[in-house]
Design a protein around this motif. Structure first.
Motif, PDB file in Angstrom:
ATOM      1  N   HIS A 392       7.292 -27.538 -43.354  1.00  0.00           N
ATOM      2  CA  HIS A 392       6.322 -28.074 -42.398  1.00  0.00           C
ATOM      3  C   HIS A 392       5.649 -29.370 -42.846  1.00  0.00           C
ATOM      4  O   HIS A 392       4.574 -29.718 -42.370  1.00  0.00           O
ATOM      5  N   MET A 395       4.655 -31.587 -40.058  1.00  0.00           N
ATOM      6  CA  MET A 395       3.438 -31.201 -39.332  1.00  0.00           C
ATOM      7  C   MET A 395       2.197 -31.562 -40.146  1.00  0.00           C
ATOM      8  O   MET A 395       1.182 -31.978 -39.595  1.00  0.00           O
ATOM      9  N   SER A 399      -0.883 -33.938 -39.104  1.00  0.00           N
ATOM     10  CA  SER A 399      -2.282 -33.499 -39.125  1.00  0.00           C
ATOM     11  C   SER A 399      -3.208 -34.497 -39.816  1.00  0.00           C
ATOM     12  O   SER A 399      -4.421 -34.391 -39.693  1.00  0.00           O
ATOM     13  N   ILE A 495      -3.273 -26.277 -40.599  1.00  0.00           N
ATOM     14  CA  ILE A 495      -1.817 -26.384 -40.639  1.00  0.00           C
ATOM     15  C   ILE A 495      -1.289 -25.852 -41.975  1.00  0.00           C
ATOM     16  O   ILE A 495      -0.317 -25.103 -42.033  1.00  0.00           O
ATOM     17  N   LEU A 572       3.645 -32.445 -33.265  1.00  0.00           N
ATOM     18  CA  LEU A 572       2.704 -31.462 -32.718  1.00  0.00           C
ATOM     19  C   LEU A 572       3.250 -30.758 -31.485  1.00  0.00           C
ATOM     20  O   LEU A 572       2.951 -29.596 -31.238  1.00  0.00           O
ATOM     21  N   GLU A 575       8.704 -28.119 -30.021  1.00  0.00           N
ATOM     22  CA  GLU A 575       8.628 -26.651 -30.037  1.00  0.00           C
ATOM     23  C   GLU A 575       9.334 -26.013 -31.221  1.00  0.00           C
ATOM     24  O   GLU A 575       9.008 -24.896 -31.613  1.00  0.00           O
ATOM     25  N   ASN A 578       6.704 -26.684 -34.070  1.00  0.00           N
ATOM     26  CA  ASN A 578       5.377 -26.067 -33.987  1.00  0.00           C
ATOM     27  C   ASN A 578       5.407 -24.549 -33.791  1.00  0.00           C
ATOM     28  O   ASN A 578       4.360 -23.922 -33.638  1.00  0.00           O
ATOM     29  N   LEU A 581       3.064 -22.335 -35.599  1.00  0.00           N
ATOM     30  CA  LEU A 581       1.659 -22.369 -35.176  1.00  0.00           C
ATOM     31  C   LEU A 581       1.436 -21.537 -33.927  1.00  0.00           C
ATOM     32  O   LEU A 581       0.438 -20.826 -33.804  1.00  0.00           O
ATOM     33  N   THR A 582       2.384 -21.610 -32.993  1.00  0.00           N
ATOM     34  CA  THR A 582       2.196 -20.876 -31.737  1.00  0.00           C
ATOM     35  C   THR A 582       2.485 -19.387 -31.934  1.00  0.00           C
ATOM     36  O   THR A 582       1.825 -18.548 -31.345  1.00  0.00           O
ATOM     37  N   LYS A 589       0.305 -23.403 -27.266  1.00  0.00           N
ATOM     38  CA  LYS A 589       1.114 -24.556 -26.870  1.00  0.00           C
ATOM     39  C   LYS A 589       0.213 -25.609 -26.205  1.00  0.00           C
ATOM     40  O   LYS A 589       0.309 -26.805 -26.488  1.00  0.00           O
ATOM     41  N   LEU A 592      -1.950 -27.554 -28.641  1.00  0.00           N
ATOM     42  CA  LEU A 592      -1.222 -28.573 -29.387  1.00  0.00           C
ATOM     43  C   LEU A 592      -0.988 -29.800 -28.511  1.00  0.00           C
ATOM     44  O   LEU A 592      -1.098 -30.941 -28.971  1.00  0.00           O
TER      45      LEU A 592
END
Ligand code: ADP
Ligand code: MG
Length: 728
Positions: A392, A395, A399, A495, A572, A575, A578, A581-582, A589, A592
């Motif tokens: 990640h 990501m 961030s 994150i 971000l 899909e 991320n 995260l979801t 979703k 983000l």
């Protein structure tokens, strides 16, 4: 280069100012108090408050460490205690304090004062403590559904202490809160951080449970090293670019800047030290454990670092630290610059996020232990974190992306925009041998005997600071160094927590199945370490992150290199990227998407403000100075001609100034036209700005600098780098 020899009073209006004196807290006999005697006097900790019964304290503690909800009845007891505590200390108002997506904080004050049957009283109800209702539509919402649903709610975060802020004319009680929409969507930075703490707690407990380590909860810990610049207030207000954008949009570098390395850890100027002393004092009263203060690399640059605390508290504290630096600076006739790159050519400012995981039993999961099994646990946790960063890193880069941080990342002073992990020599050697299939056995003699104490020693001693690494292991914690000095740390922390939680969860399953299959805890930990080392080995890089070779090498390794904010932000809303995260619910979703939109828009707006300010300053400052001087020069040239006594210097100077001015002006026109024809689509617009307009503005800055160097000092109407960086 500007070579001012003396401060020209007609140009800049700054004088060296005397230090501001403050009164250190005293006891009734006039003896100075120890810090430990007044530390935290302006925070309300319900766990130590006398007004709150023990049973209620227990309940509050349970609420703050689990998903349990606080009852209204208990909230009322706290509210009554708080109002008594705050008003007896002189507070007249309270506010819900929250962190909208602006990156800074927001507050709306309400008076404690109330009328009951016509009688004046001080009052705070349970519901006023627990919930507020600011209008959500006035905060950045990135066009999310909540735009149409204007109601937003702030709700009390009882994991972070309330505090009193003092001003000249009174005190206000600040209640840390989370900010969510009517539908429960996070409109702030804190909510996802709190959710990520729940994730990290559950995952880490599973992990520890699998290997028979006792703990009731695990929290991530964070310590932030905050860098900032101080410049004289008069200079600040004479530079429209600093006021409008937080950075100088041009300015010729003084001959001496930081080449001599004489500022870093140098003796602290008296006026600055006076500021630092008052600043620390304010922090202590607020219960912020300020620990170190020193000069940083660039002239005029400083740093503070606190003792670490729970991430959520640390995130709130860091907002307060930034606000307090600014507030106290002004009292000393300074202005504090939090921008990542206020001055081109000298170092910019960052914020190191020191991060680890700790249990309620006092175990730091990134601390190498004294026993073979704690060493294998330690190695496994380091491997988990490496794997998380490997998966990640993109990501994490997103961030910390911002217009201001773009000036720093990848410049030869700050971590590169490629996220990699630095482990230090010892750990890297261990990881390499694990990867090469040399069965790792803590009692084996690899190169050294890593049986017990040595690994502890080596891992600790080996934290030789590789300043070029964005994510470095430093003894008993990891250090994310790519975060911007002005940024709120909540987003990168959420994150990071979510990324590590994902890997810890998978690791727990792995350990459970290995151990139930008959493997010893130690064996299972070693297999786990091997698994993550094998998969994430490419993220480990101990070399020079500033080198061009690393850029090439990282590309070969398949590591993303998002150089600019518009390159980084799309992660971000990707899909695939991320999902961690979801799936864990740290972000939805929608949330983000909101963040992507807000951050993209913010990037564009900040740059547009910079470009407008640049063009205006050129018209209002640079060109008038140039024109005046050209008139003077042409008079001299004309007089010389009339007197038959001609000199080539004036003519040559005139020619050069003329050339720079014309080229500058052509570029300014170019900038103005380009600004009119930007693409509609926000991301495309941001990319044109980053790829074309920002470089154009830097070129314009170069011409301004050339002119600054050719124009007489007393005719330059703006404070120079020389003034701002060196005059105290
Ligand atoms: P070093 O000099 O090795 O960088 P310091 O003790 O000066 O270490 O710490 C630097 C920063 O790291 C401080 O803000 C400190 O609070 C923080 N820190 C130390 N240990 C931890 C930890 N376990 N978790 C999070 N932050 C930590
Ligand atoms: Mg450090």
């Amino acid at each position: 280069m500007s070579l001012n020899t003396s401060l020209n009073k007609s140009r800049v209006n700054a004088t060296s100012r005397p230090e501001r004196s403050i009164e250190f807290p005293m006891d009734i006999n006039g003896k100075p108090l120890k810090v430990s005697q007044f530390y935290g006097e302006n925070t309300f900790d319900f766990l130590t408050a006398n007004e709150i019964p023990e049973a209620v304290k227990k309940e509050l503690k349970a609420v703050s460490t689990s998903k349990k909800k606080l009852s209204k009845e208990h909230a009322e007891i706290v509210a009554n205690a708080v109002v008594e505590w705050a008003t007896s200390r002189g507070a007249t108002h309270f506010c819900h304090w929250f962190q909208p997506l602006t990156g800074s904080t927001a507050e709306k004050h309400d008076a404690f004062f109330s009328l009951r049957n016509g009688e004046a009283i001080e009052y705070l109800s349970a519901s006023q403590l627990m919930q507020g209702e600011p209008d959500a539509s006035s905060f950045p919402n990135g066009g999310s559904r909540t735009t149409f649903e204007a109601r937003g709610y702030t709700s009390w975060d009882l994991t972070s202490p309330m505090f009193l802020l003092e001003n000249n004319n009174g005190k206000t009680l600040f209640i840390p809160t989370a900010f969510v929409s009517y539908t429960g969507q996070a409109l702030d930075i804190k909510t996802p951080l709190l959710r990520s703490e729940i994730q990290i707690n559950e995952a880490a407990l599973r992990f520890l449970n699998a290997i028979d380590v006792k703990a009731n909860y695990v929290k991530s810990s964070c310590g932030t090293e905050q860098e900032y610049f101080l410049i004289d207030k008069d200079f600040y207000y004479s530079r429209p670019d600093l006021v409008m954008t937080g950075r100088t949009l041009f300015g010729s570098l003084s001959a001496k800047n930081q080449q001599l390395d004489d500022h870093y850890f140098g003796d602290i100027d008296d006026r600055v030290l006076s500021f630092m002393q008052e600043f620390d004092l304010e922090l202590y009263k607020l219960g912020i454990p300020a620990k170190t203060r020193h000069n940083e690399v660039a002239p005029g640059q400083y740093e503070m670092a606190p003792i670490y605390s729970d991430s959520n508290i640390s995130a709130d504290n860091n907002q307060l630290v930034m606000a307090t630096i600014k507030k106290v600076a002004v009292k000393h006739n300074f202005v504090a610059l939090m921008h990542e790159k206020p001055f081109a050519g000298v170092n910019g400012s960052g914020k190191h996020l020191n991060w680890s995981l700790g249990t309620d039993q006092g175990l730091n999961m990134l601390e190498p232990g004294n026993e073979p099994h704690s060493n294998s646990r330690f190695l496994a946790v380091v491997a988990c974190v490496s794997e998380a960063i490997f998966r990640h890193g993109g990501m994490i880069r997103a961030s910390i992306a911002s217009a201001s941080n773009d000036h720093r990342l990848g410049a030869n002073e700050a971590p590169p925009s490629i996220i990699s992990v630095y482990l230090g020599d010892t750990l890297e050697r261990i990881f390499k041998s694990i990867k090469d299939g040399k069965t790792f056995n803590p009692t084996d003699d690899l190169d050294m005997d890593m049986g017990t104490q040595q690994l502890v020693q080596l891992a600790r001693d080996n934290t030789d600071r590789n300043r070029t690494s964005p994510f470095a292991f430093t003894g008993n914690k990891f250090e994310l160094r790519a975060c911007g000095s002005s940024a709120a740390i909540g987003l990168p922390l959420s994150i990071l927590n979510a990324a590590v939680a994902e890997v810890l969860n998978e690791s727990a399953s792995f350990l459970e199945s290995e151990i139930s299959g008959g493997a010893s805890v130690e064996k299972a930990l070693m297999s786990l370490t091997k698994k993550w080392v094998d998969s994430s080995y490419n993220i480990i890089f101990n070399g020079d992150g500033y080198s061009q070779e690393w850029v090439t090498e990282a590309e070969k390794r398949g590591l993303p290199n998002f150089r600019t904010t518009p390159d980084a932000l799309p992660a971000l809303v990707d899909e695939k990227l991320n999902a961690f995260l979801t799936k864990t619910g740290v972000f939805t979703k929608d949330e983000l998407e909101t963040r992507f939109n807000v951050l993209t828009e913010r990037y564009i707006t900040l740059r547009e403000i910079e470009f407008d300010t640049l063009v205006t300053m050129i018209h209002q400052h640079v060109l008038p100075s140039v024109i005046d001087y050209k008139v003077k020069l042409s008079e001299v040239i004309k007089n010389q001609k009339d007197s038959g006594f001609e000199s080539s210097v004036e003519k040559e100077l005139y020619k050069r100034i003329n050339f720079s001015t014309e080229t500058l002006y052509a570029r300014v026109d170019n900038m103005r036209n380009s600004l009119k024809s930007l693409p509609e689509d926000e991301l495309k617009k941001a990319k044109v700005i980053a790829g074309t307009l920002l470089p154009l503005s830097e070129e314009i800055a170069q011409y301004c600098n050339e002119l600054e160097e050719m124009i007489p000092d007393d005719q330059w109407t703006l404070p120079k780098y020389y003034d701002m960086l060196f005059l105290r």
